[in-house]
Design a protein around this motif. Structure first.
Motif, PDB file in Angstrom:
ATOM      1  N   ASN A 118       5.860 -99.808  44.777  1.00 25.57           N
ATOM      2  CA  ASN A 118       6.798-100.926  44.777  1.00 25.57           C
ATOM      3  C   ASN A 118       7.282-101.235  46.184  1.00 25.57           C
ATOM      4  OD1 ASN A 118       6.729-101.416  42.031  1.00 25.57           O
ATOM      5  ND2 ASN A 118       8.346 -99.947  41.574  1.00 25.57           N
ATOM      6  N   ALA A 119       7.569-100.191  46.946  1.00 34.89           N
ATOM      7  CA  ALA A 119       8.027-100.391  48.326  1.00 34.89           C
ATOM      8  C   ALA A 119       6.942-101.068  49.156  1.00 34.89           C
ATOM      9  CB  ALA A 119       8.420 -99.049  48.943  1.00 34.89           C
ATOM     10  N   LEU A 120       5.693-100.641  48.977  1.00 40.25           N
ATOM     11  CA  LEU A 120       4.587-101.239  49.723  1.00 40.25           C
ATOM     12  C   LEU A 120       4.373-102.690  49.304  1.00 40.25           C
ATOM     13  CD1 LEU A 120       2.289-100.784  51.749  1.00 40.25           C
ATOM     14  CD2 LEU A 120       0.843-100.102  49.819  1.00 40.25           C
ATOM     15  N   ALA A 121       4.468-102.968  47.999  1.00 38.03           N
ATOM     16  CA  ALA A 121       4.286-104.340  47.519  1.00 38.03           C
ATOM     17  C   ALA A 121       5.363-105.259  48.075  1.00 38.03           C
ATOM     18  CB  ALA A 121       4.290-104.360  45.991  1.00 38.03           C
ATOM     19  N   ASP A 122       6.623-104.783  48.115  1.00 44.15           N
ATOM     20  CA  ASP A 122       7.700-105.596  48.684  1.00 44.15           C
ATOM     21  C   ASP A 122       7.512-105.792  50.181  1.00 44.15           C
ATOM     22  OD1 ASP A 122       8.870-105.871  46.252  1.00 44.15           O
ATOM     23  OD2 ASP A 122      10.399-104.324  46.546  1.00 44.15           O
ATOM     24  N   ARG A 123       6.943-104.789  50.839  1.00 42.87           N
ATOM     25  CA  ARG A 123       6.776-104.863  52.290  1.00 42.87           C
ATOM     26  C   ARG A 123       5.696-105.870  52.679  1.00 42.87           C
ATOM     27  NH1 ARG A 123       4.638 -99.686  55.859  1.00 42.87           N
ATOM     28  NH2 ARG A 123       4.383-100.770  57.866  1.00 42.87           N
ATOM     29  N   THR A 124       4.588-105.881  51.946  1.00 42.15           N
ATOM     30  CA  THR A 124       3.468-106.749  52.332  1.00 42.15           C
ATOM     31  C   THR A 124       3.428-108.064  51.557  1.00 42.15           C
ATOM     32  OG1 THR A 124       1.954-105.768  50.700  1.00 42.15           O
ATOM     33  CG2 THR A 124       2.103-104.704  52.872  1.00 42.15           C
ATOM     34  N   GLY A 125       3.845-108.043  50.310  1.00 37.18           N
ATOM     35  CA  GLY A 125       3.768-109.246  49.484  1.00 37.18           C
ATOM     36  C   GLY A 125       2.352-109.583  49.051  1.00 37.18           C
ATOM     37  N   ARG A 126       1.413-108.686  49.287  1.00 37.74           N
ATOM     38  CA  ARG A 126       0.023-108.983  48.948  1.00 37.74           C
ATOM     39  C   ARG A 126      -0.209-108.900  47.443  1.00 37.74           C
ATOM     40  NH1 ARG A 126      -2.658-104.997  53.447  1.00 37.74           N
ATOM     41  NH2 ARG A 126      -1.684-105.961  55.273  1.00 37.74           N
ATOM     42  N   ALA A 127      -1.174-109.679  46.999  1.00 39.13           N
ATOM     43  CA  ALA A 127      -1.462-109.731  45.565  1.00 39.13           C
ATOM     44  C   ALA A 127      -2.010-108.410  45.057  1.00 39.13           C
ATOM     45  CB  ALA A 127      -2.456-110.858  45.282  1.00 39.13           C
ATOM     46  N   ASP A 128      -2.921-107.771  45.831  1.00 39.06           N
ATOM     47  CA  ASP A 128      -3.511-106.524  45.342  1.00 39.06           C
ATOM     48  C   ASP A 128      -2.483-105.408  45.279  1.00 39.06           C
ATOM     49  OD1 ASP A 128      -3.317-106.602  48.094  1.00 39.06           O
ATOM     50  OD2 ASP A 128      -5.140-105.461  48.464  1.00 39.06           O
ATOM     51  N   HIS A 129      -1.568-105.361  46.277  1.00 36.50           N
ATOM     52  CA  HIS A 129      -0.515-104.350  46.240  1.00 36.50           C
ATOM     53  C   HIS A 129       0.434-104.588  45.078  1.00 36.50           C
ATOM     54  CE1 HIS A 129      -1.078-103.489  50.820  1.00 36.50           C
ATOM     55  NE2 HIS A 129      -2.030-102.969  50.077  1.00 36.50           N
ATOM     56  N   GLY A 130       0.777-105.848  44.868  1.00 34.84           N
ATOM     57  CA  GLY A 130       1.677-106.165  43.754  1.00 34.84           C
ATOM     58  C   GLY A 130       1.062-105.834  42.414  1.00 34.84           C
ATOM     59  N   ASP A 131      -0.219-106.183  42.243  1.00 35.35           N
ATOM     60  CA  ASP A 131      -0.884-105.898  40.967  1.00 35.35           C
ATOM     61  C   ASP A 131      -1.027-104.395  40.765  1.00 35.35           C
ATOM     62  OD1 ASP A 131      -2.531-106.890  38.618  1.00 35.35           O
ATOM     63  OD2 ASP A 131      -3.997-105.626  39.641  1.00 35.35           O
ATOM     64  N   GLY A 132      -1.325-103.665  41.833  1.00 34.65           N
ATOM     65  CA  GLY A 132      -1.450-102.214  41.706  1.00 34.65           C
ATOM     66  C   GLY A 132      -0.139-101.559  41.336  1.00 34.65           C
ATOM     67  N   ALA A 133       0.948-101.992  41.990  1.00 34.60           N
ATOM     68  CA  ALA A 133       2.265-101.447  41.644  1.00 34.60           C
ATOM     69  C   ALA A 133       2.616-101.768  40.195  1.00 34.60           C
ATOM     70  CB  ALA A 133       3.325-102.013  42.588  1.00 34.60           C
ATOM     71  N   ALA A 134       2.257-102.975  39.750  1.00 28.94           N
ATOM     72  CA  ALA A 134       2.537-103.366  38.365  1.00 28.94           C
ATOM     73  C   ALA A 134       1.731-102.524  37.378  1.00 28.94           C
ATOM     74  CB  ALA A 134       2.210-104.852  38.185  1.00 28.94           C
ATOM     75  N   ARG A 135       0.463-102.305  37.669  1.00 31.87           N
ATOM     76  CA  ARG A 135      -0.363-101.477  36.785  1.00 31.87           C
ATOM     77  C   ARG A 135       0.193-100.059  36.686  1.00 31.87           C
ATOM     78  NH1 ARG A 135      -5.282-103.647  35.305  1.00 31.87           N
ATOM     79  NH2 ARG A 135      -5.944-105.512  36.454  1.00 31.87           N
ATOM     80  N   ALA A 136       0.671 -99.547  37.831  1.00 34.40           N
ATOM     81  CA  ALA A 136       1.238 -98.196  37.825  1.00 34.40           C
ATOM     82  C   ALA A 136       2.456 -98.121  36.919  1.00 34.40           C
ATOM     83  CB  ALA A 136       1.608 -97.787  39.252  1.00 34.40           C
ATOM     84  N   GLN A 137       3.277 -99.165  36.930  1.00 37.54           N
ATOM     85  CA  GLN A 137       4.467 -99.161  36.076  1.00 37.54           C
ATOM     86  C   GLN A 137       4.088 -99.307  34.607  1.00 37.54           C
ATOM     87  OE1 GLN A 137       7.996-101.343  38.032  1.00 37.54           O
ATOM     88  NE2 GLN A 137       6.244-102.015  39.255  1.00 37.54           N
ATOM     89  N   GLY A 138       3.058-100.096  34.331  1.00 37.74           N
ATOM     90  CA  GLY A 138       2.565-100.176  32.956  1.00 37.74           C
ATOM     91  C   GLY A 138       2.026 -98.845  32.481  1.00 37.74           C
ATOM     92  N   LEU A 139       1.326 -98.149  33.369  1.00 42.55           N
ATOM     93  CA  LEU A 139       0.804 -96.824  33.032  1.00 42.55           C
ATOM     94  C   LEU A 139       1.945 -95.839  32.791  1.00 42.55           C
ATOM     95  CD1 LEU A 139      -1.711 -94.971  32.816  1.00 42.55           C
ATOM     96  CD2 LEU A 139      -1.468 -94.552  35.284  1.00 42.55           C
ATOM     97  N   LEU A 140       2.976 -95.913  33.634  1.00 45.83           N
ATOM     98  CA  LEU A 140       4.126 -95.031  33.473  1.00 45.83           C
ATOM     99  C   LEU A 140       4.787 -95.255  32.121  1.00 45.83           C
ATOM    100  CD1 LEU A 140       6.132 -92.958  34.527  1.00 45.83           C
ATOM    101  CD2 LEU A 140       7.318 -94.805  35.753  1.00 45.83           C
ATOM    102  N   CYS A 141       4.900 -96.514  31.717  1.00 43.35           N
ATOM    103  CA  CYS A 141       5.496 -96.817  30.412  1.00 43.35           C
ATOM    104  C   CYS A 141       4.672 -96.206  29.284  1.00 43.35           C
ATOM    105  CB  CYS A 141       5.613 -98.327  30.239  1.00 43.35           C
ATOM    106  SG  CYS A 141       6.331 -98.829  28.674  1.00 43.35           S
ATOM    107  N   SER A 142       3.339 -96.267  29.415  1.00 43.77           N
ATOM    108  CA  SER A 142       2.485 -95.723  28.349  1.00 43.77           C
ATOM    109  C   SER A 142       2.576 -94.201  28.288  1.00 43.77           C
ATOM    110  CB  SER A 142       1.033 -96.152  28.571  1.00 43.77           C
ATOM    111  OG  SER A 142       0.485 -95.518  29.714  1.00 43.77           O
TER     112      SER A 142
END
Length: 1567
Positions: A581-605
């Motif tokens: 999440n910190a990296l996604a906020d720092r860069t704003g890149r789509a791949d970083h944002g999607d990766g951080a989002a997938r990680a949170q979805g995985l954490l929820c599961s």
């Protein structure tokens, strides 16, 4: 009169019969036999005609075949009756042939099985005819017709029915091969004198040619098998026939060379039939194929190898071929040669490599063990398959991998079961004395081959070791420096390993607990997968996330290691989410944002309670609300510091987890509240950014109040806004998609009000958005909302029925059409609104209603004077109709309205308003795509109709010819085209005919109008008209038609030019279609004679004369006209040429090239070329380009011509200041000298002084890019000449070679263009393919270094060219994979181990060109956090793999030299480099100690990973040289100490990956 009366009375009698008599053949026969004996034949004929008429009518209306059954059964019963007259009648020639022709016609278009009964009638009439002469006549007539069909001499194409009939007659032994051969000679007179084998080869190739058609493949294959069996049986009785399986193999290979696409058809319909029915013949065929030697240089060798592999694979699947080197001594089966397989697995052809892998993997049964040789082959070559650049190949490999894993796991299960049985048996024997218990009877098969416990244990061990190796191999492929191809293949393969079950019956959704536990318990695996969640490629992120989600709850909560304070995987993931999440906020890149989002979805599961999951969702929603508040307050700073797209995406992935569950009432209430908050968040972010995305030019829009914000530009703001709307819209669509679930209690459906609000929000967004990417996403969401309106009553039974949301949205869309301004041809999201409403497939509004309204709006007339262009509903309506026909959801339903839409589009093309005309043209283009399809390549579209295929069914669209005719309507062609509207209408109409061929209706009138356009003053119109007219002439006497066009043209230059263009396009199209132009000389002579009568008229206009000469040059090029026929024409043209006509000058020059080539007159060519070089460089360059093809035969035949052409090229390079001419000349010179070197014609090459002068002259004048590429490419051939011919007379040859190697190395720099790098790789190939041995000299080292660089280039074409050079050195197949590089390094280390220069080169490659390790590490740690990071120039190279290769080569060279290297200065520098690198690494580890490493840690970056690994690999290399048994060294001891301070992991880092703890665990990279 009596006969007529008799016939009439018979017909009347039969017509009067009751329907019960015609119920079936039995009732008909019974009635017939009850009639007087003398009348039966006449009555039978009447009954036959009545039944035949019924059957014909049934065919016309696609009946069920009952009428045909009655007809054939009746004839058969007549044959079986005791009445000899009836029996004779039933086998008459007229009756039988009438049925035969009826069968051919019907079965071709409707292969009803009832028609097979006619074939039985044919068999009876031919084989068992009461009159043998009649039977022979029937057989002769039938066979003649069938052979005519097969040889394409029959008026109609009745191939399917004809081949079915021939196969049936062969099966029933009605006709023999001798009958076929005799009839074939009579039908095809050209083969009458051929020897027997050649005759049969010709016939079989006719059958092979029909295998291109999928619907006749099986039948053609069966006929081919009959021929093979017949010839093979004849050869067994009489060996002098000359036929054997080797001849058969050659026929199959020749057929594949001619038509490569039929390989699978030959395999499935020819070889399979032989293998199933004739094991002896199959074995003989297999022996022939297994003995076949590989030859990469023979014509068609690839097809021969593919055929060999396909046959061996069939043999393996049928149990006739054993595993590699796994043949028992007394076995009747065939063993595969593992050496041959190894060469095939490394073959340059992708098809061959994949087929070889399929051969290794395939088996008769999934429980048949693999051999050790098979495992060794897989270990050696799988890495190359995983790195292949072609996605199709990788997918094929994954399919084979799945089969391999099924087989390996099945064998493991079988071996374990067998071992348990053997152990149990031994136990029973021990317990019960000597009495041996009876064994259960086993099924014969591969499992029964495990004879005892030791064999079962050996098989089990070998397969388990391979499976463990494969899992480790996949882990190694996931390191950060590996390419995308390796990442995606490895992750997908890992999914296969996990999902493929241990039993043959296991489904793919069952997780292999042993494998998933192995992955979950390996910190290296989990860290690599976590890091791949932020990979730049979406499919890699998705596959990694899927693999992690398969880890069960029990393993997630288990500690990673056995230490007391060890973290669980869940803890590791929590920490990873924070970092991501910190990296996604720092860069704003789509791949970083999607990766951080997938990680949170995985954490929820991975969370183990619904309350915890809902609470986690609430936390994410709270975070996004805070970010949106910041955006509402200060959008500029929020765009830089607090992007929201990752948070919306995270909620999407979390919702996908939550939506699959059933909830209690309290949890549902909480989820409903969260759904309300999510909608509000999406609405708020839309309100915050809509002024950015709704601007008419959003790409360049930056509000004034934000211009002073540091670091903010239009890209940042637009990216923030677009991604926010994109992800929020995706999220709303997912939440609304829950409404598609089955309505049961506890499903988290969104509240009805939220659904309505979502629909209205997306409607507003579509109506106002101007950003193309944003409204494409929103349109998808709105489409789903519209479709879901049809499910609302199921989910919300209490909803108000008066609320017709779809009707309201439709009214809103119409209002937008009528009121929204349209200053351009575009309509933004309005077409998507209409398409979404229609996609609901509702009764109100219906499709007809919507279309009618749009049509009415679109055809409303408007003049230029009536509008200022700001409000044109017609534009929106036309665009909406275009969207309907382009939509995959609606185009099928819209087909019925295509004719009306064509009328509307053609009417719009005549409007005065440009925007309406333009939209009408776009609509017409969409309709053409609907008619012709969009799946064709550009080349096929541009080439036009082929004269045979049915591209458009004009019967299906009867109005289309009239519409085309209307579009082409113009009394005065040029006056009409002066109006741009008319011109816009003409081209689509011509395009339809050009691509689909002309319709029969209005054909003559259409042709006449198109011929009128041949006289247009506009060149482009004449050209398109000529290309269109070509489609009329493909199937008729086009030479006479061209003659008529020339006569009608009179003295009109435009018409003459148009007619000549038509002639050229017809010749080109027929040549492309391979219609036998070379063999039909008569048409060329006729055309030349017709054109010759018009030479005087042609000469009045230079463009017309140029078109005439272009046709003659084309005919010479196609070898349809002798070049000496050009001479007289060229003399006239040369004398009367107009200097201002460049086209005429060009064609004269090309004609002179052909003329001088036919005479071998290089002096005449030189004279004209030198003159042209002074006058027109473009024409001279074109002339130079034509020389190689024109002079190819003369150069091959005459040493004088070769030498003189060489001298001509050298002269041009030395005298012309124009870089264009020098570039072409030098390219030609390099190719010619290369050919001369290969042929051994060294005496005809330029002298050493000429080559030296040439090299100096090239730099005298300016150099353009093309010339620089030519210089680089030709330099390899020049250096090869120096080495081959002048090495004894050149004292500075070594230095020249080193300088040349440095030039090529510089040219292969990653920052250079593709053409520069490709030229350098080609130069290397030219050099290494022509130099004499020895190949490994120290002066070649710079070029070897360049070759290695080319083998690691990012572009696959360059790697493949470099692989050809590597093949010359290693003697191995030219495959651009990791083995080529390894072989190069191996050869260098073995051949040049005594040279300190190689040691220096290897150390330089190993240490990253000797750049200080600290510089490399610090540069790598300087992370680029910009929004749009610069892409790496080379995504293929793996720095770790290259470093290992060079370390391996370096150690090999040192070992070859006896191990002593203390006196080599470069080695001391290497030790110092390594020591300083370790010192820096230890220092950085201490600096990073606070933040730690682990997933997404500081070594996760590929550049940091590569720099660290390079230092540690280098340290391992130093330690290997100065290990035990060598004298003590202070630097080495210091390196040991630094390695100890770096932790145990330093010994492991450098090969695979590293654990969850980073540089603090032992399970890391094995160097």
């Amino acid at each position: 009169m009596e006969g007529q009366t008799s016939d009439g009375s018979t017909n009347a009698l039969i017509s009067g019969l009751s329907p019960e008599i015609f119920e079936n053949a039995n009732t008909i026969s019974k009635w017939l036999l009850s009639q007087p004996k003398e009348t039966r034949p006449r009555l039978a004929e009447g009954l036959f005609q009545k039944l035949f008429q019924d059957a014909s009518q049934s065919r016309q209306y696609h009946g069920n075949g009952h009428a045909c059954v009655r007809l054939c059964s009746f004839v058969q019963q007549c044959f079986k009756s005791d009445d000899q007259a009836l029996k004779k009648w039933s086998t008459t020639e007229a009756l039988t042939l009438e049925l035969f022709l009826f069968y051919l016609e019907w079965y071709e278009h409707d292969p009803h099985r009832a028609l097979r009964l006619i074939l039985d009638v044919l068999v009876t009439a031919s084989k068992n005819n009461p009159c043998p002469e009649t039977g022979r006549s029937i057989k002769r007539r039938v066979l003649e017709t069938l052979i005519q069909i097969i040889t394409r001499k029959y008026p109609k194409q009745l191939t399917k029915s004809g081949l079915q009939c021939l196969e049936h007659l062969l099966s029933k032994q009605v006709v023999s091969l001798e009958d076929i051969a005799l009839t074939y000679k009579q039908v095809e007179l050209s083969v009458a004198s051929l020897p027997r084998l050649q005759l049969w080869k010709s016939f079989v190739f006719h059958l092979f040619s029909w295998m291109e058609l999928t619907y006749v493949c099986p039948l053609a294959g069966k006929c081919i098998v009959h021929v093979f069996r017949g010839l093979d049986s004849a050869a067994a009785l009489d060996p002098s026939t000359g036929f054997d399986v080797e001849v058969w193999r050659q026929w199959l290979q020749d057929a594949l060379v001619h038509t490569p696409d039929i390989l699978e058809d030959i395999k499935n319909y020819v070889l399979v039939a032989i293998f199933k029915t004739d094991k002896t013949a199959a074995l003989r065929l297999l022996h022939v194929f297994n003995k076949q030697q590989l030859s990469n240089r023979q014509e068609g060798s690839d097809q021969g190898i593919l055929l060999q592999l396909a046959t061996l694979e069939l043999g393996k699947k049928t149990g006739l071929v054993d595993e590699p080197a796994n043949q028992p001594e007394q076995s009747k089966h065939l063993a595969l040669d593992s050496k041959v397989l190894g060469m095939l697995l490394g073959h340059p052809s992708i098809s061959v490599r994949c087929s070889a892998l399929s051969l290794v993997v395939s088996s008769q049964a999934t429980t048949k063990p693999l051999s050790h040789d098979a495992f060794n082959l897989l270990r050696t070559y799988l890495a190359a398959f995983h790195a292949d650049y072609d996605a199709k190949v990788r997918n094929e490999v994954l399919g084979l991998t799945k089969n391999l894993l099924k087989r390996v796991k099945s064998i493991i299960t079988v071996a374990q079961r067998s071992l348990a049985e053997f152990t149990n048996r031994e136990f029973q024997l021990t317990a019960g004395g000597n009495a041996e218990p009876p064994l259960k009877k086993k099924k014969a098969g591969p499992e029964a081959a495990l004879r005892d416990a030791s064999e079962a244990k050996s098989v089990l061990t070998s397969h388990q070791i391979f499976l463990e190796w494969y899992v480790g191999f996949l882990r190694d492929e996931l390191i950060p420096t590996a390419s995308y191809q390796r990442h995606i293949t490895a992750v997908k393969a890992a999914l296969l390993v996990v999902r493929v079950g241990k039993h043959a019956a296991a489904t793919d959704d069952i997780v292999d607990e042993d494998v998933i536990q192995l992955i979950a318990n390996d910190p290296t695996w989990t860290r690599l997968l976590f890091d791949l969640l932020l990979d730049p490629f979406d499919d890699v992120r998705e596959a990694a996330s899927t693999l992690l989600s398969l880890i069960p709850q029990g393993l997630v909560a288990r500690p990673v290691s056995r230490s007391q304070n060890s973290e669980t995987l869940l803890d590791v993931l929590r920490d990873f989410c924070g970092r991501a999440n910190a990296l996604a906020d720092r860069t704003g890149r789509a791949d970083h944002g999607d990766g951080a989002a997938r990680a949170q979805g995985l954490l929820c599961s991975w969370l183990d309670a619904q309350q915890r999951q809902i609470q986690y969702l609430a936390e994410i929603v709270g975070g996004i609300e805070a970010k949106i508040s910041k955006a509402e307050h200060d959008l500029g700073h929020a765009a830089i510091e607090s992007p929201v797209h990752a948070d919306f995406a995270a909620i999407s992935y979390v919702w996908q987890v939550l939506a699959k569950q059933i909830y209690a009432k309290a949890e549902l209430e909480a989820l409903h509240q969260l759904q309300e908050r999510i909608f509000v968040a999406a609405q708020r972010i839309w309100l915050a950014v809509k002024h950015v995305l709704c601007d008419d030019s959003p790409e360049g829009h930056l509000p004034e109040e934000m211009e002073d914000i540091e670091g903010l530009d239009t890209k940042d703001l637009l990216s923030y806004s677009f991604r926010a709307v994109h992800e929020s819209s995706n999220l709303l669509r997912l939440i609304m998609g829950t409404l598609r679930f089955r309505a049961v209690a506890g499903v988290p459906f969104p509240p009805l009000e939220v659904f309505k609000k979502t629909g209205y929000l997306t409607f507003e967004q579509l109506a106002r958005l101007r950003h193309r990417g944003a409204f494409s996403t929103v349109s998808y969401t709105f489409t789903n909302c519209c479709q879901l309106t049809q499910h609302l009553k199921t989910v919300y039974p209490d909803a108000d029925e008066s609320d017709n949301l779809l009707r309201e949205w439709y009214k809103g869309a119409i209002e937008c059409i009528m009121t929204q301004a349209s200053t351009t041809r575009r309509s933004a999201g309005i077409p998507s609104l209409i398409a979404a409403v229609l996609s609901a497939n509702a009764t109100s509004p219906s499709f007809d209603e919507v279309y009618g309204n749009l049509e009415q709006i679109g055809k409303k007339p408007v003049t230029q004077a009536e509008t200022d262009g700001s409000n044109l509903p017609q534009v929106h309506a036309l665009n909406c109709l275009r969207e309907i026909f382009r939509s995959s959801l609606l185009s099928k339903r819209a087909e019925g309205y295509l004719a009306r839409t064509l009328h509307l589009a053609s009417t719009s093309l005549k409007s005065e308003v440009w925007a309406i005309r333009n939209c009408g043209l776009l609509l017409l283009r969409a309709l053409i795509d609907c008619l012709l399809g969009t799946g064709e390549s550009k080349a096929i579209i541009e080439s036009g109709w082929d004269g045979n295929s049915v591209r458009i069914s004009y019967n299906k669209y009867p109005e289309l010819p009239d519409i085309i005719l209307g579009l082409l309507e113009a009394d005065d062609v040029d006056a009409g085209l002066a109006n741009s509207a008319a011109a816009e209408a003409v081209f689509p109409a011509l395009d339809i005919i050009r691509r689909a061929g002309p319709p029969e209706e209005h054909r003559d009138e259409l042709r006449k109008r198109i011929e009128n356009y041949l006289g247009s003053k506009i060149w482009h119109v004449r050209e398109i008209a000529a290309r269109t007219l070509c489609s009329f002439l493909l199937r008729e006497d086009w030479v006479s038609a061209i003659g008529k066009l020339l006569e009608q043209a009179g003295a009109s230059s435009n018409r003459l030019h148009g007619a000549l263009l038509t002639a050229r396009f017809v010749i080109e199209r027929k040549s492309d279609l391979s219609n036998g132009l070379k063999s039909e000389k008569a048409w060329a002579e006729s055309l030349v004679e017709i054109l010759a009568t018009k030479t005087e008229v042609f000469g009045r206009c230079p463009e017309v004369e140029a078109a005439y000469l272009e046709i003659l040059n084309l005919l010479v090029k196609l070898q349809c006209l002798r070049a000496d026929k050009l001479a007289s024409t060229l003399k006239i043209s040369t004398k009367t040429r107009n200097p201002a006509s460049a086209l005429l000058e060009m064609e004269i020059a090309l004609g002179l090239v052909h003329e001088t080539a036919s005479a071998g007159d290089v002096a005449g060519l030189r004279s004209y070329l030198v003159d042209l070089l002074a006058r027109d460089i473009n024409i001279a360059s074109r002339m130079l380009e034509a020389i190689p093809a024109a002079f190819s035969q003369a150069q091959a035949d005459s040493p004088r011509v070769r030498s003189e052409i060489c001298q001509l090229y050298v002269e041009v390079c030395g005298t012309s200041p124009a870089p264009e001419a020098r570039a072409v000349s030098l390219t030609n010179l390099g190719a010619l000298m290369s050919t001369m070197l290969s042929g051994g014609h060294t005496s005809e090459l330029p002298s050493l002084s000429q080559l030296d002068t040439l090299w100096l002259d090239l730099a005298k004048w300016s150099i353009n890019p093309e010339l620089s590429w030519a210089i680089i490419e030709a330099s390899g051939t020049i250096m090869a000449i120096l080495v081959s011919c002048h090495k004894d007379t050149l004292p500075d040859l070594d230095q020249r070679l080193r300088n040349w190697g440095a030039l090529i190395s510089d040219s292969l720099n990653v920052d250079n263009s593709f053409d520069t790098r490709h030229a350098a790789a080609t130069s290397l190939t030219s050099f290494f393919s022509h130099i004499p041995p020895p190949f490994f000299l120290s002066s070649y080292l710079p070029s070897f270094s360049a070759l290695y660089t080319a083998l690691t280039d990012d572009d696959d074409e360059i790697r493949e060219v470099a692989a050809l050079a590597a093949s010359c050195l290693t003697g191995q197949p030219a495959t651009a994979n990791i083995l080529s590089k390894r072989l190069i390094v191996s050869q260098l280390s073995c051949q040049l181990f005594k040279k300190g220069e190689f040691i220096s080169l290897a150390i330089s490659k190993l240490t990253g060109d000797n750049v200080p390790a600290e510089s490399q590490l610090r540069k790598a740690l300087d992370f680029d956090d910009s929004l749009f990071a610069a892409e790496e120039q080379n995504l293929f190279v793996d720095e770790i793999r290259e470093a290992k290769n060079w370390r391996w080569g370096l150690l090999g060279a040192i070992a070859e030299g006896g191990g002593g290297v203390d006196d080599i200065k470069s080695f001391e520098e290497w030790k110092e480099w390594t020591k300083s690198g370790l010192e820096v690494l230890v220092r950085i580890m201490r600096e990073k100690e606070g933040e730690g490493d682990g997933p997404l840690g500081w070594t996760s970056d590929q550049h940091v990973f590569a720099a660290v690994a390079r230092v540690l690999i280098s340290a391992r290399g130093v330690m290997a040289v100065k290990g035990e048994g060598n004298k003590s060294d202070a630097v080495v001891e210091e390196i040991k100490g630094l390695l100890g301070r770096g932790g145990d992991a330093a010994w492991e880092f450098g090969g695979v990956g590293w654990g969850a703890g980073g540089l603090s665990g032992r399970e890391v990279l094995r160097a």
